[in-house]
Motif scaffolding. Structure first.
Motif, PDB file in Angstrom:
ATOM      1  N   ALA A  60     -11.564  -7.078  -0.578  1.00 11.19           N
ATOM      2  CA  ALA A  60     -12.084  -6.125  -1.554  1.00 11.19           C
ATOM      3  C   ALA A  60     -10.907  -5.538  -2.317  1.00 11.19           C
ATOM      4  O   ALA A  60      -9.765  -5.546  -1.842  1.00 11.19           O
ATOM      5  N   LEU A  61     -11.175  -5.008  -3.503  1.00 16.10           N
ATOM      6  CA  LEU A  61     -10.116  -4.483  -4.359  1.00 16.10           C
ATOM      7  C   LEU A  61     -10.471  -3.096  -4.875  1.00 16.10           C
ATOM      8  O   LEU A  61     -11.648  -2.801  -5.120  1.00 16.10           O
ATOM      9  N   VAL A  62      -9.446  -2.262  -5.040  1.00 20.98           N
ATOM     10  CA  VAL A  62      -9.620  -0.987  -5.724  1.00 20.98           C
ATOM     11  C   VAL A  62      -9.495  -1.243  -7.215  1.00 20.98           C
ATOM     12  O   VAL A  62      -8.520  -1.846  -7.670  1.00 20.98           O
ATOM     13  N   PRO A  66      -2.962 -15.524   7.220  1.00 15.18           N
ATOM     14  CA  PRO A  66      -3.800 -16.634   7.691  1.00 15.18           C
ATOM     15  C   PRO A  66      -3.584 -16.942   9.168  1.00 15.18           C
ATOM     16  O   PRO A  66      -4.540 -17.299   9.871  1.00 15.18           O
ATOM     17  N   ASP A  67      -2.349 -16.825   9.644  1.00 20.13           N
ATOM     18  CA  ASP A  67      -2.075 -17.125  11.047  1.00 20.13           C
ATOM     19  C   ASP A  67      -2.871 -16.217  11.968  1.00 20.13           C
ATOM     20  O   ASP A  67      -3.414 -16.657  12.993  1.00 20.13           O
ATOM     21  N   LEU A  68      -2.976 -14.941  11.615  1.00 17.00           N
ATOM     22  CA  LEU A  68      -3.727 -13.982  12.419  1.00 17.00           C
ATOM     23  C   LEU A  68      -5.228 -14.217  12.293  1.00 17.00           C
ATOM     24  O   LEU A  68      -5.970 -14.159  13.285  1.00 17.00           O
ATOM     25  N   ALA A  69      -5.690 -14.520  11.092  1.00 16.97           N
ATOM     26  CA  ALA A  69      -7.120 -14.735  10.859  1.00 16.97           C
ATOM     27  C   ALA A  69      -7.634 -15.955  11.604  1.00 16.97           C
ATOM     28  O   ALA A  69      -8.797 -15.981  12.040  1.00 16.97           O
ATOM     29  N   TYR A 127      -5.404  -6.804   5.089  1.00 21.47           N
ATOM     30  CA  TYR A 127      -4.811  -5.661   4.379  1.00 21.47           C
ATOM     31  C   TYR A 127      -3.586  -5.152   5.118  1.00 21.47           C
ATOM     32  O   TYR A 127      -3.630  -5.002   6.347  1.00 21.47           O
ATOM     33  N   PRO A 128      -2.476  -4.872   4.428  1.00 17.67           N
ATOM     34  CA  PRO A 128      -2.319  -4.942   2.973  1.00 17.67           C
ATOM     35  C   PRO A 128      -2.088  -6.353   2.447  1.00 17.67           C
ATOM     36  O   PRO A 128      -2.180  -6.593   1.257  1.00 17.67           O
ATOM     37  N   ASP A 129      -1.752  -7.303   3.359  1.00 14.28           N
ATOM     38  CA  ASP A 129      -1.493  -8.679   2.943  1.00 14.28           C
ATOM     39  C   ASP A 129      -2.350  -9.635   3.756  1.00 14.28           C
ATOM     40  O   ASP A 129      -2.671  -9.369   4.928  1.00 14.28           O
ATOM     41  N   VAL A 130      -2.687 -10.765   3.154  1.00 10.31           N
ATOM     42  CA  VAL A 130      -3.437 -11.799   3.869  1.00 10.31           C
ATOM     43  C   VAL A 130      -2.513 -12.480   4.866  1.00 10.31           C
ATOM     44  O   VAL A 130      -1.407 -12.909   4.515  1.00 10.31           O
TER      45      VAL A 130
END
Length: 303
Positions: A196-198, A255-258, A250-253
């Motif tokens: 999502a974005l502000v 991928p390794d964690l996801a 957040y604050p950064d994507v």
């Protein structure tokens, strides 16, 4: 079509084009990519592809734009979520559970049987179980389901009208402020975008955030959302410079964690818990308050 083993039939809205048949539309539906033509024909022959009235559908019949058909899909192979789904409360109308991290609220995409809804339907032997609201897959905590169709709308309305009071706990780095900070902004999420974005525009997202304790693992925060935008609390914490521990977006994507849960690694959960849920019961008039037994300061209770 009734649920099968706790899983609802899949609804497909036909996007008809010139001279297309029902079969053409189903074969062109991305969500049914795992079903080849032979599998669709076999289901139709068994009467397992039906219209909104439950009547078997002829795959060779002309497709009608925006009509719905229903069918059972093969269940995907899923990595088991090895955590319990404790029941905090149950009566004739509702069941309240303490959802673990990584377990989705309801089927979506590749998460079907490994969801709180399907687990409860199977454990309670009732296809009438339905969610009154939802929690993100990575968020743990208090989650309410209804047990009778007659009361479902009343409990869902508690959340739609913001009459259910929710309070969260999160683990993050130490704050550089004291007291409570109110974050007010506009959040939008576009389909297909993970985050999502502000954005500029009228405020549609409001959160109150308070640091309440400092531990060896980090600071524990009380988060009170006054609106319910997607990823609101995660985005607001990151915007304050204290992203929630274990957040893959957040604050950064990251991928390794996801991707860890997809490989059976549940060692780094998002440290966000729906800590409490309070409301006046719309059926009985009784004031209810339920609290999660999970702690954001340790991962021990997720194993």
């Amino acid at each position: 079509m009734p649920p099968r083993d706790g899983v609802d039939a899949t609804r497909v809205v036909l996007r008809a084009g010139p001279e297309l048949t029902v079969g053409d539309c189903l074969r062109a539906t991305p969500a049914l990519a795992d079903l080849d033509a032979a599998a669709l024909i076999a289901r139709a022959d068994r009467g397992e592809i039906v219209d909104a009235d439950g009547r078997p559908v002829d795959l060779d019949a002309p497709a009608r734009l925006n009509t719905s058909v229903y069918l059972y899909r093969d269940l995907p192979d899923e990595v088991p979520i090895p955590f319990d789904l404790p029941v905090l409360y149950r009566d004739e109308n509702i069941v309240v559970v303490d959802k673990p991290h990584f377990l989705a609220t309801m089927p979506r995409g590749r998460h079907v049987t490994q969801t709180a809804l399907v687990r409860l339907r199977r454990e309670l032997d009732s296809d009438l179980v339905a969610p009154a609201h939802r929690l993100d897959r990575l968020t743990a905590g208090v989650l309410l389901f209804t047990l009778r169709p007659q009361v479902r709308a009343a409990y869902q309305d508690l959340f739609a009208t913001r009459r259910a009071v929710k309070e969260y706990r999160a683990l993050a780095g130490p704050a550089d402020w004291t007291g409570t900070v109110e974050v007010r902004d506009r959040i939008e999420k576009t389909a297909g975008d993970l985050r999502a974005l502000v954005v500029d525009g009228p405020v549609n997202a409001i959160s109150e955030i308070t640091e309440i304790e400092r531990t060896d693992a980090g600071s524990i925060y009380r988060l009170v959302p006054h609106t319910g935008r997607t990823h609101q609390l995660r985005l607001h914490m990151a915007s304050l410079g204290v992203p929630i521990v274990g957040d893959p977006l957040y604050p950064d994507v990251r991928p390794d964690l996801a991707e860890r849960p997809d490989h059976g690694d549940f060692s780094a959960p998002l440290r966000l818990v729906a800590h409490s849920l309070a409301f006046t019961d719309p059926i009985t008039g009784v004031d209810r308050c339920f609290a999660s037994r999970r702690s954001v300061a340790t991962t021990a209770d997720t194993h």
